[in-house]
Design a protein around this motif. Structure first.
Motif, PDB file in Angstrom:
ATOM      1  N   LEU A 182       0.617  -1.065  -0.113  1.00  0.00           N
ATOM      2  CA  LEU A 182       0.111   0.120   0.042  1.00  0.00           C
ATOM      3  C   LEU A 182       0.743   1.171   0.060  1.00  0.00           C
ATOM      4  CD1 LEU A 182      -2.688  -1.321   2.322  1.00  0.00           C
ATOM      5  CD2 LEU A 182      -3.130  -0.723   0.094  1.00  0.00           C
ATOM      6  N   GLY A 183       2.147   1.256  -0.070  1.00  0.00           N
ATOM      7  CA  GLY A 183       3.018   2.268  -0.033  1.00  0.00           C
ATOM      8  C   GLY A 183       3.434   2.771   0.919  1.00  0.00           C
ATOM      9  N   HIS A 184       3.221   2.126   2.290  1.00  0.00           N
ATOM     10  CA  HIS A 184       3.663   2.737   3.513  1.00  0.00           C
ATOM     11  C   HIS A 184       5.119   2.855   3.588  1.00  0.00           C
ATOM     12  CE1 HIS A 184       4.142   3.988   7.762  1.00  0.00           C
ATOM     13  NE2 HIS A 184       2.733   4.361   7.572  1.00  0.00           N
ATOM     14  N   PRO A 185       5.742   4.006   3.923  1.00  0.00           N
ATOM     15  CA  PRO A 185       7.177   4.174   4.277  1.00  0.00           C
ATOM     16  C   PRO A 185       7.940   3.236   5.192  1.00  0.00           C
ATOM     17  CG  PRO A 185       6.139   6.131   5.057  1.00  0.00           C
ATOM     18  CD  PRO A 185       5.088   5.286   4.319  1.00  0.00           C
ATOM     19  N   ASP A 186       6.871   2.871   6.392  1.00  0.00           N
ATOM     20  CA  ASP A 186       7.537   2.262   7.302  1.00  0.00           C
ATOM     21  C   ASP A 186       6.666   0.991   7.781  1.00  0.00           C
ATOM     22  OD1 ASP A 186       8.794   0.856   9.603  1.00  0.00           O
ATOM     23  OD2 ASP A 186       9.058   2.753  10.715  1.00  0.00           O
ATOM     24  N   PRO A 187       6.476   0.146   6.796  1.00  0.00           N
ATOM     25  CA  PRO A 187       5.424  -0.892   6.984  1.00  0.00           C
ATOM     26  C   PRO A 187       5.406  -1.773   8.041  1.00  0.00           C
ATOM     27  CG  PRO A 187       7.191  -1.469   5.124  1.00  0.00           C
ATOM     28  CD  PRO A 187       7.627  -0.151   5.528  1.00  0.00           C
ATOM     29  N   GLU A 188       6.615  -2.170   8.543  1.00  0.00           N
ATOM     30  CA  GLU A 188       6.483  -3.127   9.605  1.00  0.00           C
ATOM     31  C   GLU A 188       6.010  -2.333  10.968  1.00  0.00           C
ATOM     32  OE1 GLU A 188      10.407  -4.579  10.809  1.00  0.00           O
ATOM     33  OE2 GLU A 188       9.372  -5.670  12.327  1.00  0.00           O
ATOM     34  N   MET A 189       6.504  -1.045  11.065  1.00  0.00           N
ATOM     35  CA  MET A 189       5.909  -0.251  12.294  1.00  0.00           C
ATOM     36  C   MET A 189       4.562  -0.217  12.215  1.00  0.00           C
ATOM     37  SD  MET A 189       8.331  -0.142  14.588  1.00  0.00           S
ATOM     38  CE  MET A 189       8.991  -1.743  13.885  1.00  0.00           C
ATOM     39  N   GLN A 190       4.397   0.327  10.993  1.00  0.00           N
ATOM     40  CA  GLN A 190       2.808   0.497  10.862  1.00  0.00           C
ATOM     41  C   GLN A 190       1.899  -0.520  10.932  1.00  0.00           C
ATOM     42  OE1 GLN A 190       1.296   3.277  10.340  1.00  0.00           O
ATOM     43  NE2 GLN A 190      -0.627   3.024   9.516  1.00  0.00           N
ATOM     44  N   ALA A 191       2.589  -1.873  10.723  1.00  0.00           N
ATOM     45  CA  ALA A 191       1.920  -3.172  10.925  1.00  0.00           C
ATOM     46  C   ALA A 191       1.628  -3.337  12.542  1.00  0.00           C
ATOM     47  CB  ALA A 191       2.582  -4.256  10.320  1.00  0.00           C
ATOM     48  N   MET A 192       2.631  -2.844  13.345  1.00  0.00           N
ATOM     49  CA  MET A 192       2.592  -3.300  14.799  1.00  0.00           C
ATOM     50  C   MET A 192       1.607  -2.223  14.971  1.00  0.00           C
ATOM     51  SD  MET A 192       6.559  -3.892  15.693  1.00  0.00           S
ATOM     52  CE  MET A 192       5.940  -4.603  17.519  1.00  0.00           C
ATOM     53  N   LEU A 193       1.809  -1.050  14.794  1.00  0.00           N
ATOM     54  CA  LEU A 193       0.480  -0.021  15.276  1.00  0.00           C
ATOM     55  C   LEU A 193      -0.915  -0.609  15.028  1.00  0.00           C
ATOM     56  CD1 LEU A 193      -0.258   2.809  16.519  1.00  0.00           C
ATOM     57  CD2 LEU A 193       0.053   3.786  14.056  1.00  0.00           C
ATOM     58  N   PHE A 194      -1.139  -0.984  13.793  1.00  0.00           N
ATOM     59  CA  PHE A 194      -2.345  -1.628  13.250  1.00  0.00           C
ATOM     60  C   PHE A 194      -2.838  -2.775  14.320  1.00  0.00           C
ATOM     61  CE2 PHE A 194      -4.410  -4.858  10.390  1.00  0.00           C
ATOM     62  CZ  PHE A 194      -5.623  -4.009  10.151  1.00  0.00           C
ATOM     63  N   GLY A 195      -1.963  -3.651  14.565  1.00  0.00           N
ATOM     64  CA  GLY A 195      -2.183  -4.636  15.484  1.00  0.00           C
ATOM     65  C   GLY A 195      -2.536  -4.282  16.914  1.00  0.00           C
ATOM     66  N   ALA A 196      -1.824  -3.224  17.458  1.00  0.00           N
ATOM     67  CA  ALA A 196      -2.014  -2.647  18.620  1.00  0.00           C
ATOM     68  C   ALA A 196      -3.244  -2.041  18.712  1.00  0.00           C
ATOM     69  CB  ALA A 196      -0.907  -1.765  19.027  1.00  0.00           C
ATOM     70  N   ALA A 197      -3.573  -1.201  17.788  1.00  0.00           N
ATOM     71  CA  ALA A 197      -4.972  -0.476  17.633  1.00  0.00           C
ATOM     72  C   ALA A 197      -6.171  -1.520  17.708  1.00  0.00           C
ATOM     73  CB  ALA A 197      -5.287   0.103  16.226  1.00  0.00           C
ATOM     74  N   MET A 198      -5.999  -2.622  16.974  1.00  0.00           N
ATOM     75  CA  MET A 198      -7.253  -3.910  17.049  1.00  0.00           C
ATOM     76  C   MET A 198      -7.019  -4.407  18.323  1.00  0.00           C
ATOM     77  SD  MET A 198      -7.877  -5.696  13.494  1.00  0.00           S
ATOM     78  CE  MET A 198      -6.413  -6.975  13.691  1.00  0.00           C
ATOM     79  N   ASP A 199      -5.999  -4.650  19.114  1.00  0.00           N
ATOM     80  CA  ASP A 199      -5.810  -5.273  20.301  1.00  0.00           C
ATOM     81  C   ASP A 199      -6.482  -4.305  21.246  1.00  0.00           C
ATOM     82  OD1 ASP A 199      -4.984  -7.256  19.522  1.00  0.00           O
ATOM     83  OD2 ASP A 199      -2.976  -7.375  20.086  1.00  0.00           O
ATOM     84  N   GLY A 200      -5.986  -2.849  21.144  1.00  0.00           N
ATOM     85  CA  GLY A 200      -6.701  -1.785  22.049  1.00  0.00           C
ATOM     86  C   GLY A 200      -8.114  -2.013  22.102  1.00  0.00           C
ATOM     87  N   VAL A 201      -8.593  -1.941  20.777  1.00  0.00           N
ATOM     88  CA  VAL A 201     -10.197  -1.726  20.593  1.00  0.00           C
ATOM     89  C   VAL A 201     -10.728  -3.039  21.361  1.00  0.00           C
ATOM     90  CG1 VAL A 201     -12.078  -1.939  18.998  1.00  0.00           C
ATOM     91  CG2 VAL A 201     -10.227  -0.416  18.613  1.00  0.00           C
ATOM     92  N   PHE A 202     -10.150  -4.353  21.016  1.00  0.00           N
ATOM     93  CA  PHE A 202     -10.552  -5.551  21.630  1.00  0.00           C
ATOM     94  C   PHE A 202     -10.738  -5.445  23.340  1.00  0.00           C
ATOM     95  CE2 PHE A 202      -9.413  -7.722  17.713  1.00  0.00           C
ATOM     96  CZ  PHE A 202     -10.560  -7.419  16.948  1.00  0.00           C
ATOM     97  N   LEU A 203      -9.515  -4.878  23.835  1.00  0.00           N
ATOM     98  CA  LEU A 203      -9.360  -4.550  25.086  1.00  0.00           C
ATOM     99  C   LEU A 203     -10.616  -3.762  25.638  1.00  0.00           C
ATOM    100  CD1 LEU A 203      -7.462  -5.048  27.570  1.00  0.00           C
ATOM    101  CD2 LEU A 203      -6.526  -2.960  26.824  1.00  0.00           C
ATOM    102  N   HIS A 204     -11.068  -2.880  25.182  1.00  0.00           N
ATOM    103  CA  HIS A 204     -11.998  -1.954  25.521  1.00  0.00           C
ATOM    104  C   HIS A 204     -13.369  -2.538  25.361  1.00  0.00           C
ATOM    105  CE1 HIS A 204      -9.317   2.081  25.091  1.00  0.00           C
ATOM    106  NE2 HIS A 204      -9.187   1.183  26.012  1.00  0.00           N
ATOM    107  N   TYR A 205     -13.463  -3.325  24.336  1.00  0.00           N
ATOM    108  CA  TYR A 205     -14.717  -3.996  24.161  1.00  0.00           C
ATOM    109  C   TYR A 205     -14.840  -5.047  24.949  1.00  0.00           C
ATOM    110  CZ  TYR A 205     -18.170  -7.287  22.003  1.00  0.00           C
ATOM    111  OH  TYR A 205     -19.087  -8.126  21.681  1.00  0.00           O
ATOM    112  N   ILE A 206     -14.048  -5.788  25.475  1.00  0.00           N
ATOM    113  CA  ILE A 206     -13.991  -6.971  26.159  1.00  0.00           C
ATOM    114  C   ILE A 206     -14.441  -6.517  27.779  1.00  0.00           C
ATOM    115  CG2 ILE A 206     -12.648  -8.597  27.673  1.00  0.00           C
ATOM    116  CD1 ILE A 206     -11.098  -8.930  25.063  1.00  0.00           C
ATOM    117  N   LEU A 207     -13.894  -5.106  28.149  1.00  0.00           N
ATOM    118  CA  LEU A 207     -14.374  -4.909  29.338  1.00  0.00           C
ATOM    119  C   LEU A 207     -15.363  -4.240  29.531  1.00  0.00           C
ATOM    120  CD1 LEU A 207     -10.749  -3.245  30.004  1.00  0.00           C
ATOM    121  CD2 LEU A 207     -11.804  -5.214  31.196  1.00  0.00           C
ATOM    122  N   SER A 208     -16.074  -4.037  28.628  1.00  0.00           N
ATOM    123  CA  SER A 208     -17.683  -3.456  28.526  1.00  0.00           C
ATOM    124  C   SER A 208     -18.190  -3.651  27.312  1.00  0.00           C
ATOM    125  CB  SER A 208     -17.780  -1.939  28.974  1.00  0.00           C
ATOM    126  OG  SER A 208     -16.764  -1.091  28.376  1.00  0.00           O
TER     127      SER A 208
END
Lengths: 193, 193, 193, 193
Positions: free
Chosen positions: B145-171
Motif C-alpha cells: 500500500l506504499g507505506h514508508p515504514d510498513p513493519e511499524m505500521q503493522a505493529m501499530l495496526f495490531g496494537a490498535a485492534m488489540d486496544g479496541v478489543f481490550l476496551h470492548y471486552i471490558l464493557s
DNA sequence: GATGAATGAGTTTTCATTCAT
DNA sequence: GATGAATGAAAACTCATTCAT
C-alpha cells in the motif's frame, strides 16, 4: 527530646513502608496480585509477615495504597496542555508514553487488575471519570481538526494508545516503542481535511 | 474457520468433557482463573469433582485444553485471504472482530491470562509465532500500500485492534464496536500515497 | 472492708499502673479477657504497649493483679458480723449485694473467668477456702435458726445469691435487684421452727 | 445401585459430623469456645482440619449447630405439666435437674457463652422467649400458691435454680446435687399461707 | 521510665488433589 | 466411569511479647 524519638520512629515507619510497597509492586506486577502471598512480599522486603499489618489493614489495603500513590502521580497529565489541537494531541501522546515508561511496573499491575474487577471497585469511579475526561478532550480536539466523527475517532485513538501500551508492557525490552509512537502521531495527530 | 471449534463443541455437547469445558470457560472468564474453584466448575457442569480428574490431570491442564481450542482460530484467519491489499486488511479486521464477538468469553479469559505468565508459558511459543506471522502479513501488505515504514505500521495496526478489543471486552454492552471498526478501517486500510 | 480496695485505687489513681488496671478491668469485663488485646488496653490507658511489661510480666499477670484486689472483699465481709443469727444473714445479704453493685465490672469479669479454668488456677485454692468459710458460717447460722439440714441450706442459700448475681450481672439495667433481695431475705433469713 | 452409594456417603457424613460435634462440645465446654482451636477439635475427632469445613461453614457455625441440637432437645421441658401448682413446681425442678445432669457439658458450654454475647446473638431471641415463658409460668403458679409478690418470687426461684446449676456445673463430682434439690423443693414448692 | 517498631507462633479458612467404594 | 469424603499445604491475618533507642 520527645520530638527526636518521634522523628526517628517516623523515619523507621516510612522506610519500612517504602520497602514493603516497593517489593509488593514488583511482585504484584510480575506475578499478579492473586499469586503474590504476604509471605513472599515480606521475604522480598526483608521484614516479617506481621509487620505488614502494622501499616496496612490487609493485603488489599496495601494494594490500594500502591494504586493511590500511582494515581496521584498520574494526575498531572492533563495540566499545561497546549492550545493548538495538533500540538495538544502530540503532547498527550508524549506525556502518556513517558508516564508508562517511567512507571512500567505500576501500569503493568493496573492493567492486570482490570480483569479482577472486585479489587478495583474502590477506584472504579475515579477511572471512569478520567476516561470520560480523556474522551471529551479527544472529541473536542478531533472536532477542531475537522474530523467527521470526532467522538469515535477519540475512542479509536485511545484504544490505539492502550493497545500499544499493552504490547509494550508485555515485552518492554523488545518493543520498538519510540518508532510506534512516531507512527501513532503521524496517523492520528493531523488535520482531517 | 471458526466453525471448526464450534463443530468440536457440537460433537461433545452431550459429553461430560464438553460440559466441563463449557462451564469452566464461563466461570474462568467471569470470575478469573484463580477465583474459580474446581468445586464450582464441577457443580456448574453437573458432575463430581473427582470425575474432572479422569479427564484432566489438573486444574491447569483443564485450562490448557480450553486454550488449545482458541489456537485453531489463528490458523483459519489466514486462510482464504483476498489478493488485493486493501481488501485483505479489511478482511482481517472484519474476521477478527467477528471472532471476538463470537467468542467473547474465550478472549476475555485469554486476555486476563496475559498477565499470569506462568499459566501461559506452555503457549508462549505458539503465540509468538502467530504474532510474528500477523506482523509479517501486515508488513507485506502495508508495503504494497506504499507505506514508508510498513513493519511499524503493522505493529501499530495490531496494537490498535488489540486496544479496541481490550476496551470492548471490558464493557461489551456499552462499547460502540461497529462504529469504531469502521473508523479503524478508514484509518488504516487505505493507500499510503 | 471494701474501702481498702478503693483506697488503693485512690493512691494509684494518677499512676500508670492504676490507669492500666482500670482500663483493663473495663475492657476485660465488657469484651472478655480473650477478646481484649494488649494494644487496646494500652490505648485505653493512654500508655504504650511496652510500658505494660515494665509493670506486669504478661497479660495474664495483669489479670491476676486485678483479681488479687477482689479477694480483699471476702476478708472484710466476715468482719464486724452481728451476733444475732437472723441479723447476721441479713447483713451478709446486704453487704454482698452492695459489693456486687459497687464493683459490677469486677464481678462480671470474675464470673466470666469461672469457665476458663486455666486462668483461675492460681486463685482456685483461695476461692475454695473462701467458699468453705462461707458455707461454714452459713451452716452454723442456719443451725442456730433451727434448720434440720443446715449445711445443705447454706449451700442453697449461697446458690440462690449467686444465681441472683448472675442474672443481675447479665442485665444490670433491667433487673429488679432490690425487690429480689427483699424476697431473698424473707425466704432465707428467718427462724426455721 | 445409586441409592446404596448415597446411603453409604450419608452414613460416613453423619459419623464424621457426630465425631466432630462430640469432640467440639467436649473441648468447648472444658476449655472455652475461644480457647479451642480447630486444630485441637480435628485432632480430638481424629480427622483433618479441612474436613470440618466440608460440614460447617466456620468455627462459629459448628458452635451454632451444637447449640441448636441442645436447644431442640430441651424444648420438651414444658410439656406434660401437672395441674396442681405444688406438683408443677416440683416437676419443673426435677425435670430441669435431670436435664442438666444428662447434658452437663452442653449446659456448661451454654453458661460459659453467656458472657460472650456476640456468639449467642443468633439465639438471643429464643432464650429471651424461654426465659419469659418460664417467669410467666412461675408467676402464675406462685400466685395460685398464695404468694403476695408472685413475679419476684418466680425470679428468685429461677435464680436459685440457676445458682445451684452454676455450682454443680463448676464441680459436678463434689456437689451434693440431690440434697440441695430436695431443700430447693422444700423452700419454694409450698403453699404461701 | 517510656516508646512503638518488629517479630513469629498460632488461628481460621480455602481448595486442588487423592482415593476407597 | 463416577462419586464425594477426606486430606494437607498454603493463605490471610492476629497478637502477646521483645528490644533498641
Amino acid at each position: 527530646m520527645a520530638k527526636k524519638r518521634q522523628e526517628r520512629f517516623e523515619m523507621l515507619r516510612e522506610s519500612s513502608k517504602a520497602r514493603i510497597e516497593k517489593a509488593a509492586l514488583e511482585l504484584f506486577a510480575h506475578n499478579g496480585y492473586g499469586h503474590t502471598s504476604i509471605s513472599k512480599i515480606a521475604a522480598a522486603a526483608g521484614i516479617s509477615k506481621g509487620l505488614m499489618y502494622n501499616y496496612y489493614d490487609s493485603k488489599e489495603a496495601l494494594l490500594q495504597a500502591i494504586l493511590q500513590k500511582g494515581l496521584d502521580f498520574g494526575d498531572s497529565l492533563l495540566e499545561g496542555l497546549p492550545e493548538d489541537p495538533k500540538a495538544l494531541l502530540v503532547f498527550v501522546v508524549e506525556a502518556s508514553f513517558q508516564e508508562v515508561i517511567n512507571n512500567l511496573e505500576f501500569w503493568k499491575l493496573l492493567t492486570s487488575l482490570t480483569f479482577q474487577e472486585d479489587v478495583l471497585k474502590t477506584f472504579a469511579p475515579q477511572f471512569e471519570q478520567k476516561k470520560k475526561e480523556f474522551i471529551q478532550l479527544g472529541t473536542f480536539t478531533f472536532q477542531q481538526l475537522g474530523h467527521p466523527d470526532p467522538e469515535m475517532q477519540a475512542m479509536l485513538f485511545g484504544a490505539a494508545m492502550d493497545g500499544v501500551f499493552l504490547h509494550y508492557i508485555l515485552s518492554p525490552n523488545d518493543y520498538p516503542l519510540e518508532e510506534v509512537k512516531c507512527l501513532l502521531i503521524e496517523n492520528f495527530c493531523k488535520k482531517y481535511k
